[in-house]
Design a protein around this motif. Sequence first.
Motif, short mmCIF file in Angstrom:
data_model
loop_
_atom_site.label_atom_id
_atom_site.label_comp_id
_atom_site.label_asym_id
_atom_site.label_seq_id
_atom_site.Cartn_x
_atom_site.Cartn_y
_atom_site.Cartn_z
N THR A 45 0.64 -1.06 0.00
CA THR A 45 -0.09 0.06 0.02
C THR A 45 0.62 1.17 -0.04
OG1 THR A 45 -2.04 1.38 1.06
CG2 THR A 45 -0.26 0.10 2.76
N LYS A 82 -3.57 4.41 2.67
CA LYS A 82 -4.12 3.95 1.97
C LYS A 82 -4.78 2.65 1.17
CE LYS A 82 -5.02 3.82 -3.25
NZ LYS A 82 -4.42 4.25 -4.56
N GLY A 120 -7.51 0.80 0.29
CA GLY A 120 -8.83 0.73 -0.29
C GLY A 120 -8.94 2.07 -1.51
N ARG A 121 -9.98 2.35 -1.39
CA ARG A 121 -10.55 3.78 -2.08
C ARG A 121 -10.04 5.12 -1.29
NH1 ARG A 121 -14.91 3.39 -7.13
NH2 ARG A 121 -13.86 1.07 -7.95
N ARG A 122 -9.74 4.59 -0.04
CA ARG A 122 -9.62 5.70 1.21
C ARG A 122 -8.28 5.86 1.20
NH1 ARG A 122 -11.78 1.32 4.12
NH2 ARG A 122 -11.30 0.75 5.78
N ARG A 123 -8.24 7.03 2.41
CA ARG A 123 -7.58 7.51 3.69
C ARG A 123 -7.99 7.09 4.92
NH1 ARG A 123 -3.30 11.36 0.38
NH2 ARG A 123 -3.41 10.31 -1.81
#
Length: 299
Positions: free
Chosen positions: A46, A61, A63-66
Amino acid sequence: MDAITLTRVYSLKSMEDMLRHITFRGAYNVRGSHVFPYQHAKFSLTTVYPQSSPGTSPEVKIGRRREPLFTPQPTIYENQTKILEEVDEFLLGHDMKMSELKHAVEYAWEGRGEFHILPPVIEKHTYRLKNGYLDLAHLLKRFKGVYVKDAIGKLHPLSSRNLRSFYIDEVSKMDHLDIFNSNVPIINYGLGHDGEFTFYIVCDGAHRLDYVLEKIKRPITALLVEPAKKGSTLYPYYAFPVPFRPTLRLSSKKSEKMYHRLERDKIHLLNDFIKKTLHYDWEAGGLKVSKLRTNVEIF
């Protein structure tokens, strides 16, 4: 700079295999054999990004979020950073960057020894909170089948809140030893918060993260460790998660003695007598990591 020689580059798969063989320094199964914290873990690469504003934490990070990144101890020793600058220069000479490592690198440093460097390791944990405090009864269940030894070699179950007749040396014993740190009941993550608390904590590579994020000012590749199966968990981490910032910047470990009221030390999860039993033995997996470590006696 003393000569640094490249010895070997391990693939991502080989690095994962090595990590699966690290053990706890002082946690055992019922037969007295060491427990492997990553035996059934899932690994993936990641990215960690620098903090967005003063006082905020770096973000990992997912997936699509932080998500904000936590640490067991927000302290950086500048002499370690200086070492990393030299190692990074060595890596660049072999077309590698500390900010983009996706494997483990073994190298020999003249006059210092042999070492490995790998991406910073970040663990995913999910604890349960009751009004912002750790649900200790729930946490104890995570230690099912895990034991610690006392000074005479007797095994004690970590899934029991109080250890009975725990010998601290060959003669003296404690009739009842609470396994948790005495500060645990006063650590709160926000009144009114109940249920699951998922967090991401760096367990190896805090100085590498800081060097790349703060000195080079670039994102850095990291290795994420999480439970392999949905609904399962890793063993509890040895220290409480705390925010990455603000950071204490000291010239060295020794310089801590200059600041008598320095209070931002790590908060261990377990009692002082057994607090380092959950530390990792990296060399059991064949990894020689150049990191500050204390040689505290562990049974």
